[in-house]
Design a protein around this motif. Sequence first.
Motif, PDB file in Angstrom:
ATOM      1  N   THR A 106     -22.340   4.731   1.435  1.00 15.33           N
ATOM      2  CA  THR A 106     -21.320   5.206   2.425  1.00 15.33           C
ATOM      3  C   THR A 106     -21.223   6.653   2.176  1.00 15.33           C
ATOM      4  N   MET A 107     -20.744   7.106   3.296  1.00 15.92           N
ATOM      5  CA  MET A 107     -20.539   8.664   3.518  1.00 15.92           C
ATOM      6  C   MET A 107     -19.147   9.185   2.957  1.00 15.92           C
ATOM      7  N   ARG A 108     -18.333   7.910   2.790  1.00 12.17           N
ATOM      8  CA  ARG A 108     -16.940   8.255   2.395  1.00 12.17           C
ATOM      9  C   ARG A 108     -16.496   8.856   1.100  1.00 12.17           C
ATOM     10  N   GLN A 109     -15.626   9.513   0.830  1.00 12.63           N
ATOM     11  CA  GLN A 109     -15.382  10.104  -0.488  1.00 12.63           C
ATOM     12  C   GLN A 109     -14.399   9.214  -0.975  1.00 12.63           C
ATOM     13  N   LYS A 110     -14.389   9.305  -2.370  1.00 13.82           N
ATOM     14  CA  LYS A 110     -13.454   8.440  -3.403  1.00 13.82           C
ATOM     15  C   LYS A 110     -11.865   8.979  -2.851  1.00 13.82           C
ATOM     16  N   SER A 111     -10.868   8.214  -2.422  1.00  9.96           N
ATOM     17  CA  SER A 111      -9.789   8.487  -2.048  1.00  9.96           C
ATOM     18  C   SER A 111      -8.563   8.136  -3.150  1.00  9.96           C
ATOM     19  N   TYR A 112      -7.338   8.940  -3.017  1.00 13.70           N
ATOM     20  CA  TYR A 112      -6.323   8.325  -3.942  1.00 13.70           C
ATOM     21  C   TYR A 112      -5.594   7.444  -3.509  1.00 13.70           C
ATOM     22  N   MET A 113      -6.028   6.861  -2.318  1.00 11.13           N
ATOM     23  CA  MET A 113      -5.050   5.720  -1.886  1.00 11.13           C
ATOM     24  C   MET A 113      -5.186   4.554  -3.017  1.00 11.13           C
ATOM     25  N   ASN A 114      -5.743   4.310  -3.722  1.00  9.83           N
ATOM     26  CA  ASN A 114      -6.059   3.316  -4.713  1.00  9.83           C
ATOM     27  C   ASN A 114      -4.608   3.208  -5.558  1.00  9.83           C
ATOM     28  N   GLN A 115      -4.180   4.503  -5.873  1.00  5.98           N
ATOM     29  CA  GLN A 115      -2.971   4.594  -6.586  1.00  5.98           C
ATOM     30  C   GLN A 115      -1.748   5.015  -6.159  1.00  5.98           C
ATOM     31  N   ALA A 116      -1.439   4.679  -4.946  1.00  5.83           N
ATOM     32  CA  ALA A 116      -0.531   5.061  -4.168  1.00  5.83           C
ATOM     33  C   ALA A 116       0.461   3.829  -3.934  1.00  5.83           C
ATOM     34  N   VAL A 117       1.727   4.474  -3.803  1.00  3.11           N
ATOM     35  CA  VAL A 117       2.918   3.302  -3.373  1.00  3.11           C
ATOM     36  C   VAL A 117       3.201   3.937  -2.008  1.00  3.11           C
ATOM     37  N   ILE A 118       3.513   3.052  -1.093  1.00  2.61           N
ATOM     38  CA  ILE A 118       3.592   3.315   0.301  1.00  2.61           C
ATOM     39  C   ILE A 118       4.906   2.717   0.864  1.00  2.61           C
ATOM     40  N   GLU A 119       5.804   3.721   1.562  1.00  2.00           N
ATOM     41  CA  GLU A 119       6.953   3.330   1.942  1.00  2.00           C
ATOM     42  C   GLU A 119       6.805   3.881   3.637  1.00  2.00           C
ATOM     43  N   SER A 120       7.725   3.011   4.548  1.00  2.00           N
ATOM     44  CA  SER A 120       7.647   3.461   5.848  1.00  2.00           C
ATOM     45  C   SER A 120       8.863   3.344   6.790  1.00  2.00           C
ATOM     46  N   SER A 121       8.871   3.629   7.848  1.00  2.59           N
ATOM     47  CA  SER A 121       9.992   3.207   8.522  1.00  2.59           C
ATOM     48  C   SER A 121       9.728   1.902   9.222  1.00  2.59           C
ATOM     49  N   GLN A 122      10.617   1.218  10.019  1.00  4.39           N
ATOM     50  CA  GLN A 122      10.346  -0.151  10.330  1.00  4.39           C
ATOM     51  C   GLN A 122       9.121  -0.548  11.164  1.00  4.39           C
ATOM     52  N   GLU A 123       8.456  -1.596  10.429  1.00  5.35           N
ATOM     53  CA  GLU A 123       7.144  -2.347  10.831  1.00  5.35           C
ATOM     54  C   GLU A 123       7.703  -3.190  11.892  1.00  5.35           C
ATOM     55  N   TRP A 124       6.932  -3.323  12.907  1.00  3.50           N
ATOM     56  CA  TRP A 124       7.228  -4.152  14.089  1.00  3.50           C
ATOM     57  C   TRP A 124       6.453  -5.617  13.895  1.00  3.50           C
ATOM     58  N   ILE A 125       7.424  -6.358  12.760  1.00  2.00           N
ATOM     59  CA  ILE A 125       6.854  -7.693  12.346  1.00  2.00           C
ATOM     60  C   ILE A 125       7.503  -8.741  12.949  1.00  2.00           C
ATOM     61  N   SER A 126       8.494  -8.438  14.129  1.00  2.00           N
ATOM     62  CA  SER A 126       8.883  -9.442  14.771  1.00  2.00           C
ATOM     63  C   SER A 126       7.892 -10.154  15.818  1.00  2.00           C
ATOM     64  N   ASN A 127       7.151  -9.298  16.248  1.00  2.00           N
ATOM     65  CA  ASN A 127       5.973  -9.458  17.324  1.00  2.00           C
ATOM     66  C   ASN A 127       4.416  -9.574  16.666  1.00  2.00           C
ATOM     67  N   HIS A 128       4.464  -8.853  15.578  1.00  2.00           N
ATOM     68  CA  HIS A 128       3.158  -8.430  14.970  1.00  2.00           C
ATOM     69  C   HIS A 128       3.448  -8.693  13.185  1.00  2.00           C
ATOM     70  N   PRO A 129       3.510  -9.846  12.934  1.00  2.00           N
ATOM     71  CA  PRO A 129       3.951 -10.072  11.454  1.00  2.00           C
ATOM     72  C   PRO A 129       2.786  -9.585  10.274  1.00  2.00           C
ATOM     73  N   GLY A 130       1.702  -9.537  10.580  1.00  2.00           N
ATOM     74  CA  GLY A 130       0.626  -9.396   9.720  1.00  2.00           C
ATOM     75  C   GLY A 130       0.370  -7.694   9.696  1.00  2.00           C
ATOM     76  N   ARG A 131       0.802  -6.986  10.622  1.00  2.00           N
ATOM     77  CA  ARG A 131       0.375  -5.608  10.679  1.00  2.00           C
ATOM     78  C   ARG A 131       1.610  -4.653   9.803  1.00  2.00           C
ATOM     79  N   LEU A 132       1.221  -4.770   8.505  1.00  2.00           N
ATOM     80  CA  LEU A 132       2.144  -4.223   7.362  1.00  2.00           C
ATOM     81  C   LEU A 132       1.764  -2.805   6.889  1.00  2.00           C
ATOM     82  N   LYS A 133       2.520  -1.886   6.368  1.00  2.00           N
ATOM     83  CA  LYS A 133       2.061  -0.696   5.819  1.00  2.00           C
ATOM     84  C   LYS A 133       1.003  -0.909   4.787  1.00  2.00           C
ATOM     85  N   GLU A 134       1.200  -2.077   4.067  1.00  2.00           N
ATOM     86  CA  GLU A 134       0.256  -2.403   2.886  1.00  2.00           C
ATOM     87  C   GLU A 134      -1.260  -2.257   3.192  1.00  2.00           C
ATOM     88  N   ASN A 135      -1.556  -2.638   4.740  1.00  4.41           N
ATOM     89  CA  ASN A 135      -2.808  -2.805   5.430  1.00  4.41           C
ATOM     90  C   ASN A 135      -3.608  -1.370   4.917  1.00  4.41           C
TER      91      ASN A 135
END
Length: 254
Positions: A106-135
């Motif tokens: 892979t050409m990608r470099q190691k990312s800090y995303m593995n150790q992150a906790v994520i918050e967000s504004s409102q997910e559109w889960i009423s129409n798209h229940p699987g499209r969450l910030k954890e993705n």
Amino acid sequence: MTHFKARIWMLLVMQLWVPAQAASPLQRLTRVDVSRALAATPGRYSTLGIPPGASYVLRCSSGCVALLWCRLWCHDSPADACIFSDIVVMPEYDETNTADVIPCYTMRQKSYMNQAVIESSQEWISNHPGRLKENLMDKSYVTGDLDTCLLLEGVTFPWFLLDFGEPVTFQHVRIIAQTGSNVYTFCDVEVRVGISPVSTPGDFSSYRLLGKFAGPATENQDVDFKAAKPVTARFVSVQKMKQDWFQPCHVEVY
């Protein structure tokens, strides 16, 4: 070959295939085991035969560089061929389908995303229940798979916030934009960094500006917010600076 025995193999590959590529920087590749099924997941995918006696390393790595969409290459030993794919596989990816595994780079470099906790504004889960910030915390991403992208409602300035738990040093925040006819909505994005939590969710004006993207993006575009020099921060905020829904698909911080 002894190279296959190493779990991680770092390569500096001269880009020799195409004259226009000759002056490009060296590419750093990381060995990662990937299942053949994942490497061939629908998307951009092609193969290239390896002539007898030729180095598969040079053949495959230079071939991937020559394809602007290539993000991963693999060595298919039984077929004596290179596999080129546009899926994103991070160096920290762990393959579970071990019966189908092949060596890839892979050409990608190691990312800090593995150790992150994520918050967000409102997910559109009423129409798209699987499209969450954890993705966004993925270790692999199949380009163009909208069902795995985060989708935020069109509130004023939709946002997500990464908290690494401690200050880390990085220079890039890379976001892969969506695919499809609505990709033009990936625009007016602002990335900021900070050390302390904000008092009001969504108000990141106290954070240092890392970069802006006016857009619009093109399909599956790697949108790279790069600081002039490495920065140290605990928090990274990503915000769309207009009232509109927002669907980022993959994030890397390195």
